[in-house]
Design an enzyme around this catalytic site. Structure first.
Site, mmCIF file in Angstrom:
data_model
loop_
_atom_site.group_PDB
_atom_site.id
_atom_site.type_symbol
_atom_site.label_atom_id
_atom_site.label_comp_id
_atom_site.label_asym_id
_atom_site.label_seq_id
_atom_site.Cartn_x
_atom_site.Cartn_y
_atom_site.Cartn_z
ATOM 1 N N LYS A 63 -40.045 -91.161 128.221
ATOM 2 C CA LYS A 63 -39.224 -90.037 128.687
ATOM 3 C C LYS A 63 -39.962 -88.700 128.572
ATOM 4 C CE LYS A 63 -34.838 -92.289 127.459
ATOM 5 N NZ LYS A 63 -35.362 -93.497 126.791
ATOM 6 N N ASP A 66 -42.260 -81.993 129.443
ATOM 7 C CA ASP A 66 -43.175 -80.957 128.968
ATOM 8 C C ASP A 66 -43.577 -80.072 130.146
ATOM 9 O OD1 ASP A 66 -45.100 -79.598 127.269
ATOM 10 O OD2 ASP A 66 -45.144 -81.429 126.066
ATOM 11 N N THR A 70 -49.260 -80.791 130.947
ATOM 12 C CA THR A 70 -49.150 -81.821 129.925
ATOM 13 C C THR A 70 -48.458 -83.066 130.473
ATOM 14 O OG1 THR A 70 -49.055 -80.139 128.204
ATOM 15 C CG2 THR A 70 -48.270 -82.333 127.612
ATOM 16 N N THR A 118 -27.200 -92.203 128.436
ATOM 17 C CA THR A 118 -25.909 -92.901 128.389
ATOM 18 C C THR A 118 -25.170 -92.678 127.070
ATOM 19 O OG1 THR A 118 -27.128 -94.900 127.745
ATOM 20 C CG2 THR A 118 -26.477 -94.693 130.053
#
Length: 226
Positions: A63, A66, A70, A118
Site C-alpha cells: 500500500k 508517498d 519515492t 474495509t
C-alpha cells in the site's frame, strides 16, 4: 461461477516457516498469494522469491503512499522480486499514480489502487476530516484510478456494483470476506458468495482460511460458492 482461480490467500504471518507451511497445505486450492506488511517487514527478497515455487502469482500488498519520486522508486524496486501485483493508495493523486503505473507496466506488474480500507466506516472518515460517506469517497477515488489507467482497485464488496457502473474495466479485488457474523476489525464485509454476486473479480481472504484448519476452511469456502 467463480472458482479457486479467483481466490488470493492473505498470508498475514511473521516468518518464512509459517507461510511455507500454510501454502503447502492450500496452494492447489487458491489462485494467488497475497503478502502484506506483517510478512514483508520480516522477510528478505530471497524469502519472497522462494514463494515462486508454488507457481502462483504473488500480490505485494505494501500500500505505497508517498511523494511521486519515492512512490515510483518503490515500484521500480520490486522488479527483482517478479511479483504480479502491487498496491498503492489512490490518495497519492492522479499525477503520481500515472507515473507509478508507467513504472509498473515496464516491469510487468499490475498496479492496484487502494480505495477505502474495509476496516473504515462513515464515522472513521468523518473523524479523519473527509467529506461525505464511504461510497462517496470511493466514487471519487475510482474516477482517479480510471484516469490513471490502473489495472484494478482494492475495495469492499459493498462498493463493487457502483464501481462497475463507473469503471467496468477496473478489476475489483475485495478483502473483507467473512463466512460468519464475526467481522474482527473489518466493518464492510460480505460472504464469498455474496461478494461474487455483487461482481467481485477476485476475493482476498485471510483469517477465514488461515485460522484453524486451512484445508478444511478453503474447502468450505469453495463449496459455498460452487
Amino acid at each position: 461461477m467463480m472458482t479457486h482461480k479467483n481466490i488470493f490467500v492473505a498470508c498475514d504471518v511473521s516468518n518464512q516457516k509459517e507461510i511455507l507451511d500454510l501454502l503447502s497445505k492450500i496452494h492447489e486450492k487458491i489462485s494467488g498469494i497475497k503478502i502484506g506488511l506483517q510478512y514483508i517487514t520480516q522477510s528478505s527478497p530471497e524469502d519472497i522469491k522462494e514463494l515462486r515455487k508454488f507457481n502462483k502469482p504473488i500480490f505485494y500488498d505494501a500500500k505505497f503512499f508517498d511523494i511521486k519520486n519515492t512512490l515510483v522508486s518503490s515500484i521500480k524496486s520490486l522488479e527483482e522480486l517478479k511479483v504480479s501485483y502491487a498496491t498503492v493508495h489512490l490518495l497519492n493523486g492522479l499525477d503520481s499514480l500515472k507515473a507509478a503505473n508507467d513504472a509498473a507496466k515496464k516491469i510487468n506488474i499490475n498496479l492496484l489502487g487502494v480505495s477505502v480500507l474495509t476496516s473504515f466506516d462513515d464515522n472513521e472518515l468523518e473523524q479523519l476530516g473527509f467529506i461525505g460517506k464511504v461510497k462517496e469517497q470511493v466514487e471519487r477515488l475510482i474516477k482517479i484510478a480510471l484516469k490513471a489507467n490502473l489495472h484494478g482497485i482494492i475495495c469492499s464488496p459493498h462498493e463493487v456494483k457502483m464501481i462497475k457502473k463507473i469503471a467496468p474495466k477496473l478489476k475489483c479485488f475485495t478483502p473483507g470476506i467473512r463466512q460468519s457474523e464475526t467481522k474482527d476489525d473489518q466493518k464492510r464485509t460480505m460472504s464469498a458468495r455474496q461478494a461474487i454476486k455483487e461482481g467481485s473479480d477476485c476475493l482476498i481472504i485471510g483469517r477465514p482460511i488461515t485460522e484453524g484448519n486451512p484445508k478444511e476452511n478453503i474447502q468450505k469456502i469453495l463449496s459455498s460458492i460452487n
